[in-house]
Each structure stands twice: as C-alpha cells, then as structure tokens.
Design a protein around this motif. Structure first.
Motif, PDB file in Angstrom:
ATOM      1  N   THR A  74       0.992  -1.403  -0.009  1.00  0.00           N
ATOM      2  CA  THR A  74      -0.056  -0.062  -0.060  1.00  0.00           C
ATOM      3  C   THR A  74       0.936   1.233  -0.142  1.00  0.00           C
ATOM      4  OG1 THR A  74      -1.734  -1.115   1.090  1.00  0.00           O
ATOM      5  CG2 THR A  74      -1.620   1.230   1.183  1.00  0.00           C
ATOM      6  N   TYR A  75       0.572   2.113  -0.802  1.00  0.00           N
ATOM      7  CA  TYR A  75       1.374   3.407  -0.830  1.00  0.00           C
ATOM      8  C   TYR A  75       0.296   4.539  -0.945  1.00  0.00           C
ATOM      9  CZ  TYR A  75       0.657   2.790  -5.807  1.00  0.00           C
ATOM     10  OH  TYR A  75       0.091   2.863  -7.435  1.00  0.00           O
ATOM     11  N   TRP A  76       0.974   5.664  -0.586  1.00  0.00           N
ATOM     12  CA  TRP A  76       0.149   7.179  -0.842  1.00  0.00           C
ATOM     13  C   TRP A  76       0.644   7.510  -2.259  1.00  0.00           C
ATOM     14  CZ3 TRP A  76       1.808  12.276  -0.327  1.00  0.00           C
ATOM     15  CH2 TRP A  76       0.909  13.264  -0.348  1.00  0.00           C
ATOM     16  N   ASN A  77      -0.387   8.046  -2.913  1.00  0.00           N
ATOM     17  CA  ASN A  77      -0.438   8.790  -4.330  1.00  0.00           C
ATOM     18  C   ASN A  77      -0.355  10.231  -4.209  1.00  0.00           C
ATOM     19  OD1 ASN A  77      -0.329   9.414  -6.769  1.00  0.00           O
ATOM     20  ND2 ASN A  77      -2.151   8.578  -7.476  1.00  0.00           N
ATOM     21  N   LYS A  79      -0.097  12.389  -6.077  1.00  0.00           N
ATOM     22  CA  LYS A  79      -0.519  13.226  -7.146  1.00  0.00           C
ATOM     23  C   LYS A  79      -1.935  13.602  -7.166  1.00  0.00           C
ATOM     24  CE  LYS A  79       2.903  11.720 -10.594  1.00  0.00           C
ATOM     25  NZ  LYS A  79       3.170  10.858 -11.697  1.00  0.00           N
ATOM     26  N   VAL A  80      -2.656  13.300  -5.757  1.00  0.00           N
ATOM     27  CA  VAL A  80      -3.967  13.430  -5.565  1.00  0.00           C
ATOM     28  C   VAL A  80      -3.880  14.118  -4.165  1.00  0.00           C
ATOM     29  CG1 VAL A  80      -6.149  12.336  -5.330  1.00  0.00           C
ATOM     30  CG2 VAL A  80      -4.529  11.280  -6.560  1.00  0.00           C
ATOM     31  N   PRO A  81      -3.666  15.339  -4.262  1.00  0.00           N
ATOM     32  CA  PRO A  81      -3.381  16.043  -3.087  1.00  0.00           C
ATOM     33  C   PRO A  81      -4.558  16.587  -2.237  1.00  0.00           C
ATOM     34  CG  PRO A  81      -3.416  17.528  -4.838  1.00  0.00           C
ATOM     35  CD  PRO A  81      -3.662  16.301  -5.494  1.00  0.00           C
ATOM     36  N   ASN A  82      -5.956  16.338  -2.621  1.00  0.00           N
ATOM     37  CA  ASN A  82      -7.057  16.689  -1.994  1.00  0.00           C
ATOM     38  C   ASN A  82      -7.683  15.704  -0.947  1.00  0.00           C
ATOM     39  OD1 ASN A  82      -7.917  15.404  -4.187  1.00  0.00           O
ATOM     40  ND2 ASN A  82      -9.789  16.309  -4.495  1.00  0.00           N
ATOM     41  N   TRP A  83      -7.282  14.351  -1.132  1.00  0.00           N
ATOM     42  CA  TRP A  83      -7.834  13.542  -0.175  1.00  0.00           C
ATOM     43  C   TRP A  83      -6.459  12.448   0.046  1.00  0.00           C
ATOM     44  CZ3 TRP A  83      -9.133   8.112  -1.277  1.00  0.00           C
ATOM     45  CH2 TRP A  83      -8.913   7.836  -2.661  1.00  0.00           C
ATOM     46  N   GLU A  84      -6.659  11.453   0.867  1.00  0.00           N
ATOM     47  CA  GLU A  84      -5.713  10.622   1.246  1.00  0.00           C
ATOM     48  C   GLU A  84      -5.824   9.439   0.310  1.00  0.00           C
ATOM     49  OE1 GLU A  84      -4.400  10.188   5.897  1.00  0.00           O
ATOM     50  OE2 GLU A  84      -6.577  10.067   5.680  1.00  0.00           O
ATOM     51  N   VAL A 127      -6.998   2.141 -11.416  1.00  0.00           N
ATOM     52  CA  VAL A 127      -7.657   1.621 -10.371  1.00  0.00           C
ATOM     53  C   VAL A 127      -8.936   1.015 -11.182  1.00  0.00           C
ATOM     54  CG1 VAL A 127      -9.471   2.992  -9.032  1.00  0.00           C
ATOM     55  CG2 VAL A 127      -7.223   3.790  -9.461  1.00  0.00           C
ATOM     56  N   LEU A 128      -9.044  -0.421 -10.451  1.00  0.00           N
ATOM     57  CA  LEU A 128      -9.999  -1.266 -10.606  1.00  0.00           C
ATOM     58  C   LEU A 128     -10.875  -1.672  -9.289  1.00  0.00           C
ATOM     59  CD1 LEU A 128      -8.243  -3.811 -12.908  1.00  0.00           C
ATOM     60  CD2 LEU A 128      -9.611  -1.866 -13.445  1.00  0.00           C
ATOM     61  N   LEU A 146     -17.403  -2.589 -13.384  1.00  0.00           N
ATOM     62  CA  LEU A 146     -16.833  -2.192 -12.308  1.00  0.00           C
ATOM     63  C   LEU A 146     -16.181  -0.756 -12.548  1.00  0.00           C
ATOM     64  CD1 LEU A 146     -12.960  -3.643 -12.694  1.00  0.00           C
ATOM     65  CD2 LEU A 146     -14.763  -3.485 -14.253  1.00  0.00           C
ATOM     66  N   HIS A 147     -15.788   0.018 -11.725  1.00  0.00           N
ATOM     67  CA  HIS A 147     -15.153   1.160 -11.584  1.00  0.00           C
ATOM     68  C   HIS A 147     -13.949   1.179 -12.079  1.00  0.00           C
ATOM     69  CE1 HIS A 147     -13.430   4.749  -9.042  1.00  0.00           C
ATOM     70  NE2 HIS A 147     -13.524   5.119 -10.289  1.00  0.00           N
ATOM     71  N   VAL A 148     -13.433   1.888 -12.994  1.00  0.00           N
ATOM     72  CA  VAL A 148     -12.344   2.091 -13.853  1.00  0.00           C
ATOM     73  C   VAL A 148     -11.642   3.255 -13.726  1.00  0.00           C
ATOM     74  CG1 VAL A 148     -11.115   1.480 -16.079  1.00  0.00           C
ATOM     75  CG2 VAL A 148     -12.680   0.248 -15.295  1.00  0.00           C
ATOM     76  N   ASP A 149     -10.672   3.650 -13.379  1.00  0.00           N
ATOM     77  CA  ASP A 149     -10.122   4.861 -13.260  1.00  0.00           C
ATOM     78  C   ASP A 149      -8.618   4.940 -13.222  1.00  0.00           C
ATOM     79  OD1 ASP A 149     -10.451   7.601 -12.453  1.00  0.00           O
ATOM     80  OD2 ASP A 149     -11.873   7.238 -11.053  1.00  0.00           O
ATOM     81  N   SER A 150      -8.104   6.175 -13.724  1.00  0.00           N
ATOM     82  CA  SER A 150      -6.496   6.534 -13.719  1.00  0.00           C
ATOM     83  C   SER A 150      -6.051   6.666 -12.246  1.00  0.00           C
ATOM     84  CB  SER A 150      -6.413   7.940 -14.421  1.00  0.00           C
ATOM     85  OG  SER A 150      -7.405   8.826 -14.108  1.00  0.00           O
ATOM     86  N   HIS A 151      -4.713   6.588 -12.442  1.00  0.00           N
ATOM     87  CA  HIS A 151      -4.077   6.568 -10.886  1.00  0.00           C
ATOM     88  C   HIS A 151      -4.593   7.891 -10.096  1.00  0.00           C
ATOM     89  CE1 HIS A 151      -1.234   9.913 -11.589  1.00  0.00           C
ATOM     90  NE2 HIS A 151      -1.210   9.380 -12.727  1.00  0.00           N
ATOM     91  N   ASN A 152      -4.988   8.757 -10.820  1.00  0.00           N
ATOM     92  CA  ASN A 152      -5.230  10.226  -9.908  1.00  0.00           C
ATOM     93  C   ASN A 152      -6.745  10.213 -10.059  1.00  0.00           C
ATOM     94  OD1 ASN A 152      -6.073  10.577 -12.472  1.00  0.00           O
ATOM     95  ND2 ASN A 152      -4.903  12.513 -12.735  1.00  0.00           N
ATOM     96  N   TYR A 153      -7.607   9.129 -10.195  1.00  0.00           N
ATOM     97  CA  TYR A 153      -9.018   9.098  -9.921  1.00  0.00           C
ATOM     98  C   TYR A 153      -9.776  10.319 -11.108  1.00  0.00           C
ATOM     99  CZ  TYR A 153      -9.127   5.783  -6.479  1.00  0.00           C
ATOM    100  OH  TYR A 153      -9.125   4.635  -5.724  1.00  0.00           O
ATOM    101  N   GLY A 154      -9.131  10.732 -12.194  1.00  0.00           N
ATOM    102  CA  GLY A 154      -9.578  11.497 -12.983  1.00  0.00           C
ATOM    103  C   GLY A 154     -10.526  11.081 -14.192  1.00  0.00           C
TER     104      GLY A 154
END
Length: 349
Positions: A74-77, A79-84, A127-128, A146-154
C-alpha cells in the motif's frame, strides 16, 4: 404380557433414537462455522481472502463472490493532494465460490490485470474497484461491471466484461462514462422482470445515478435518474423486498468510516424516501467501522438478506476485513442491521 413387553421395547427404541437425533442436530449446529465480522477470513486453501469492495451472485446452487484483488504493498499517491489517496497496484477481479457462505474456494483472478501494456485500463498502475456480476438469461452471459479509473481518479469511468461461465476468464470490452457522466463507486441490480440497472456515484460523487441497461446489460439505454442530488452518497447497495426497493449507501469521507443511510422507493426509477441510519449496536454511528458494498438475498430463504461491508485498512489495504450482518425488517419499510460479534447462517436464516 408378551405383547405389552414388545410395545415397551419399541417405545424405548423410539425414545433413544429421538434423543440421538436431537444430539446430532445440536452437534451440527455447534460445528457450523461462524461469520466473525472484522476477523481474518481464510479460503479453503488457508489463504486470506482477497475480494474487496465486491458483491455476491447466486447461480445454480453456488454463491460466487467477486472483489478487488489487491496487491500486497500500500502506498500514498502524492499526485492526488485533495484526499488521502492510499492505494495498491490493481490486481484485477478475484472470484471465490461457496455453497454455505462460510467455506470459500478461490476460483482465481477472473479479470486479469494487463501487466505488459502501460496504456491499458487494466494495467496495475490504474484503479479497478467495486466489481459486480449479474447473469443475463437471454444472452447466457455473465456480465461484470466495475469502476475503472486512472491513478489520480480523473477518468471516473465504468468498465464492462463478459464470460460464458461464472468462474472463467472474463473478456474486457472497454469503459465508458455512462450517460456522459462520471462513474465511480457503483453496483448492479437485476430486477425480477430481468431488467438490470447500473447505480453509480457521479458529478464528483455528489449525486447518485440510477441507469437502466440495455437488454444485453452491456450499455446504458439513456434512461436514468439523478438521486440524492448534492448529498454526496457513495458505496451503493441495492435490494428488493415485497415490492419495495432499498438503497444502502455511505457518505463521502475517503477511507474513514461514516454513518450509513438507506432509502426506499416503489420503483428503481421512482422517487426515493430517505429513512435514516439502519445500523444499531456498537459503533453503529460509523457503520461498525465499515462501508457498504452489497446486500445479498439468501437463496431459498424468503425474506432473508445479508448486508456486506468493507472494513478498510487504508495503510494496508490488502488486510482490509469484511463485515457481514443479517438484516431485520420491521414495520413501515424500516430495517435494522444490528452488530453481532459472530453468528451462524443457519441460526439466523
């Protein structure tokens, strides 16, 4: 006298047989596994179950549990500063099977990550989340959304995959923004008439969409409703009982738990009435430190439903645990999900 003695012997045998039967029944109950919410759950091979944010489908006598197959780091991204934004490498979608809801066999990773192509939506860097599967009686296909997303949830999209069997290799068909709107936390619901619905958090998670799917369950029809506008509801779980539709959901507080809420309607696309928090008992105000993911009707048990929650461990996501609890139905469409340290399926349902 001889006849009376014979009857006495027969009566004694019947009593002993009856006592023996009761003892056997008691022993069967005492040896049945308990569902212990928040404990480490192992599959039949002795490995920790890895099926997060998932749902269960019942098909031909077997329950199939699909979930996020998380990596072990587990790691913290940043590039997504507005949440953990804690996350792991996306490992695809896992599948487990059971006939009793307590003994789970690992069927494998049925939607595999693409380890080679970094541009693939299934690459581990993306993200899956929230996989759900339903069966299409017309096409004879098992359909996974399923929810498919980029690493920054964009990206905020929904992906679709299909398979001829519940535990085979699902073919990924690609993703979309259904109804030209964001799609993140999601679930599927198949109604009694065979119609299916995609329910998802949209508009930056502020509003919950309910979208009618095409007959093959592969695309939205364009018929949808916007619900709980600006109420920020996510993690939807939908079920139906006695002609009433229920949605269980959580608030939006990232990985941290919050108060659950449910709503009731006369139709999937109708008006929803918010009923409040369904949980009771220890830590009910924060959903027992969990978050809703699915509600399962118990096969062959009229009126029996089980609520499923994830107990997220944001700094070690692979070790996130599971909370499963029975639902009690009360008057006026009210429900109660009461905390139990442990319980047995046969004793409750």
């Amino acid at each position: 006298m001889k006849k009376s003695f014979t009857f006495s012997i027969i009566a004694l045998v019947l009593v002993l047989f009856s006592c023996g039967e009761k003892k056997t029944s008691s022993q069967a109950s005492s040896t049945e596994p308990f569902i212990e919410s928040g404990a480490i759950w192992l599959d039949t091979d002795g490995n920790q179950i890895n099926a997060h944010g998932g749902g269960i489908m019942y098909h031909e006598g077997t329950y199939y549990w699909y979930g996020e197959y998380k990596g072990d780091s587990t790691y913290w991204n940043p590039k997504v500063p507005n949440w953990e934004c804690y996350r792991t490498e996306a490992g695809g979608v896992s599948c487990y099977s059971s006939t009793d809801l307590t003994n789970w066999k690992f069927e494998g990773v049925v939607l595999k990550p693409d380890l080679e192509n970094e541009d693939s939506e299934l690459h581990p860097s993306n993200v899956l989340e929230r996989p759900k599967v339903i069966y299409n009686d017309q096409t004879k296909k098992f359909v996974l959304w399923l929810h498919v997303d980029s690493h920054n949830y964009g990206k905020a999209a929904a992906g679709v995959a299909v398979c001829d069997t519940p535990n085979g290799n699902f073919e990924y068909l690609g993703s979309m923004r259904p109804n030209e709107a964001m799609s993140r936390d999601m679930t599927l619901f198949k109604d009694d008439d065979g119609k299916a619905y995609h329910v998802y958090s949209s508009e930056e998670n502020r509003t919950l969409y309910i979208s009618l799917l095409t007959d093959d369950y592969l695309k939205p029809t364009g018929t949808f409703t916007r619900n709980f506008v600006d109420k920020s509801r996510e993690a939807p779980a939908v079920f139906k009982k006695d002609g009433k539709y229920y949605i269980l959901s959580s608030g939006c507080t990232a990985w941290d738990p919050n108060q659950a809420e449910y709503a009731v309607a006369d139709s999937m696309l109708g008006e929803w009435t918010v009923m409040g928090d369904p949980c009771s008992g220890k830590d009910a105000h924060i959903t027992f430190y969990g978050q809703s993911t699915h509600v399962l009707p118990i096969a062959g048990k009229d009126g029996a439903y089980m609520a499923m929650f994830d107990k997220w461990n944001k700094t070690d996501l692979i070790d996130s645990r599971y909370i499963w609890l029975p639902i009690e139905f009360k008057a006026d469409n009210k429900i109660d999900i009461a905390w139990q340290d442990k319980w047995q399926v046969s004793q409750v349902f």
